[in-house]
Design an enzyme around this catalytic site. Structure first.
Site, short mmCIF file in Angstrom:
data_model
loop_
_atom_site.label_atom_id
_atom_site.label_comp_id
_atom_site.label_asym_id
_atom_site.label_seq_id
_atom_site.Cartn_x
_atom_site.Cartn_y
_atom_site.Cartn_z
N GLY A 39 16.59 24.02 1.42
CA GLY A 39 16.93 23.34 2.68
C GLY A 39 17.19 24.27 3.85
CB CYS A 255 -1.94 -3.81 -0.38
SG CYS A 255 -3.51 -3.18 0.25
CB CYS A 258 -5.46 -2.62 -3.58
SG CYS A 258 -3.76 -2.09 -3.31
CB CYS A 279 -2.04 0.83 0.49
SG CYS A 279 -1.78 -0.21 -0.93
CB CYS A 285 -5.47 1.37 -0.97
SG CYS A 285 -5.62 -0.37 -0.57
ZN LIG Z 1 -3.68 -1.36 -1.12
#
Ligand SMILES: [Zn+2]
Ligand SMILES: Nc1ncnc2c1ncn2[C@@H]1O[C@H](COP(=O)(O)OP(=O)(O)OP(=O)(O)O)[C@@H](O)[C@H]1O
Ligand SMILES: [Mg+2]
Ligand SMILES: [Zn+2]
Lengths: 298, 276
Positions: A39, A255, A258, A279, A285
């Protein structure tokens, strides 16, 4: 960057990976330090690249310093491999790193350079994720002096950042930060995790893959080493939450392409003016669509 | 009575300094600027004790070194020499040998400061409640509801309307801003509080109410305080004991009543006479 950029013939003896070996070695040394102090924004001498800073030069320098002939690179921008910026960066690497393979498949990549997203599919120990960072310091919103910010980071003094979250809740009843959510790494340094959505923050937590973040303009490299604790700042009674993809009936949106109900969705306007969700990770996807079982389940 | 603070030979020199700085400055020399090197001897040889629940006054004309003393004791400024010990519940803190992280811890948890200029004590970019939240967050509280509740109670205690806790103190009157500063300073219930000219520049009636509030707090919480002022009225009302400073040195100290009734030093006599 000019997508049609070709190396001038008389300079075709550029070293593999465009950067000279000294530059690459310095970046690698900086990476080691960044991994050793999770970090911590480790300064380095950011090189000029043949493209404007702000186009991912920090990420690109990390990629070029790490990539070898047996690597397979994936470049994503906004989750997509096909956006102009991703295509340009990929093209540049293909040009300057002869022999390196590129891919759009997350699972095939050994190196993934990304902007705005972490891939949906869980990364493995043999992968490295490189995130492009425009603004590395989460304290810049409350303290203009870099010297003072350094002291605050050193002492782990994030009370003023937390006060900003307090004010956010007072005003809006919730923490409204959508991207670049301040996240504490390994119990000490708080980082700007690059412009990824809140949705991706839990993926940093104990990630199996090494995550490297590079800010070219600000000349900083920092790291979330594998299996490191990454905790978004929050209050005991106002916990961190990721984006809510519920529709008006409380059901999880899926989505439109898909059918996935477990991915980060982009909101698009269809040709008929209606809203559709899809997506944001195009490879995720596509892979779902290619699954043989897909026709059945959809 | 339990001792809270012990200060010995506190010195603050602005500038390079030279071997003659100390001998060439002070009340006798009638200056705090070294004629040899031009450095400012803002304070030298300042020693005093402070006990639990006690209010100590520091008075003196402008530039005499009053703020310098509390600033070094709050780590706003590093001293050039000297020692200061805070006697806390379980342990002693040798202020000037702490590292930065220890200083910050002590400052956030066990000390409080109210400045004359509210810009120094308050963050005007956040709400009044946010200012108090900031101090509570520094002391590692992480429950939003509890932070909010405590901020509300503190502001109520210092008579700031709770309805206004989500407004920026920018919009508040000078008196209200001082009340928010006091609430912020008290947030962690520190045993030691510094007040530097907190009523200077306010209307007399506003001043009187803030002074009352300070006295009430001292009685309720038994907070030890150092009150810096050039106002004899403030000293008379608040301070049990008083230190008088001139050109960086203490020229007189003792019970406030004695100093005001029977000042020994000619300078104090003039200060008292001019206030009558
Ligand atoms: Zn998708
Ligand atoms: N940063 C600095 N650099 C140089 N001189 C300084 C600095 N800060 C304070 N001084 C000087 O130190 C001396 C003591 O200052 P200090 O602020 O302690 O006085 P004071 O008694 O609080 O005065 P006032 O009543 O005006 O607030 C003054 O002569 C002042 O000009
Ligand atoms: Mg002063
Ligand atoms: Zn001198």
């Amino acid at each position: 960057m000019n997508p049609n950029y070709e190396l001038p013939l008389d300079e075709a003896d550029y070293s593999f990976g465009f950067l000279d070996e000294f530059a690459k070695r310095e970046v690698r040394r900086t990476i080691l330090k960044a991994i050793a102090i999770p970090g911590y924004q480790t300064p380095y001498a950011s090189r000029e690249m043949p493209m404007g800073r702000g186009f991912g030069t920090g990420g690109l320098q990390l990629t070029l310093s790490l990539i070898g002939q047996d690597d397979t690179l994936k470049v994503i921008d906004q989750g997509s491999d096909d956006s102009v910026n991703a295509v340009n960066l990929r093209h540049f690497v293909e040009l300057t790193c002869p022999g390196v393979d590129t891919t759009e498949r997350t699972s095939e990549a050994t190196l993934i350079q990304s902007r705005h997203r972490i891939p949906e599919v869980e990364l493995s120990e043999s992968q490295v994720l490189i995130l492009q960072v425009p603004y590395p310091d989460p304290l810049v919103v409350i303290e203009p002096s870099e010297a003072k910010r350094k002291v605050m980071h050193g002492e782990g003094d994030y009370s003023r950042l937390l006060t900003k979250l307090y004010e956010d809740i007072v005003q809006f009843d919730e923490i409204t930060i959508s991207h670049r959510y301040p996240t504490r790494i390994n119990g000490h340094y708080v980082i700007d995790p690059s412009p990824i959505p809140r949705y991706d923050i839990p993926r940093l937590h104990r990630s199996k893959a090494l995550v490297l973040l590079g800010a070219g303009r600000e000349k900083k490299i920092y790291a979330v080493p594998p299996y490191t604790v990454a905790a978004p700042l929050a209050f005991d009674d106002v916990p961190f939450r990721t984006e809510d993809f519920s529709d008006e009936h409380g059901a999880r949106r899926t989505c439109g392409r898909c059918g996935a109900d477990d991915s980060f969705l982009d909101e698009l306007i269809a040709d008929d003016g209606s809203k559709v969700w899809q997506c944001s990770d195009s490879d995720y996807c596509n892979q779902r669509l290619a699954e043989p079982s897909h026709e059945v389940s959809a | 009575m339990k001792k809270i603070l012990e200060v010995r030979n506190l010195t603050k020199i602005h500038g390079r300094g030279c071997p003659q700085c100390i001998d060439s400055t002070g009340p006798e020399a009638d200056t705090n600027i070294c004629p040899h090197c031009g450095s400012v001897v803002a304070a030298h040889g300042v020693s005093f004790d402070l006990h639990a629940g006690e209010i100590l006054g520091i008075m003196g004309e402008s530039g005499s070194g009053k703020s310098t003393v509390v600033k070094t004791l709050y780590f706003d400024d590093a001293p050039s020499a000297g020692e200061a010990i805070v006697f806390d519940e379980a342990r002693q803190w040798n202020l000037f040998s702490l590292n930065a992280a220890e200083q910050r811890w002590l400052r956030n948890h066990r000390l409080g400061m109210v400045y004359q200029n509210p810009h120094l004590g308050l963050n005007f970019n956040v709400s009044a409640g946010g200012n108090i939240a900031e101090r509570l967050l520094m002391s590692d509280l992480s429950h939003y509801g509890e932070i909010r509740e405590r901020a509300r109670r503190l502001l109520e205690r210092t008579e700031v309307l709770p309805e206004r806790m989500d407004e920026s103190p920018k919009k508040f009157s000078g008196g209200m801003q001082q009340r928010v500063q006091i609430a912020k300073a008290l947030a962690t219930q520190p045993p030691l509080l510094y007040l530097d000219e907190v009523t200077t520049g306010l209307d007399l009636s506003v001043q009187a109410r803030i002074l009352d509030l300070i006295l009430e707090i001292q009685q309720e919480l038994n907070t030890a305080m150092i009150v810096v002022t050039h106002d004899l009225g403030v000293i008379r009302l608040l301070a049990g004991r008083t230190i008088v400073m001139k050109y960086g040195r203490i020229i007189e100290s003792g019970l406030t009543d004695q100093i005001l009734e029977d000042p020994q030093h000619a300078y104090t006599q003039r200060l008292v006479a001019s206030a009558l």
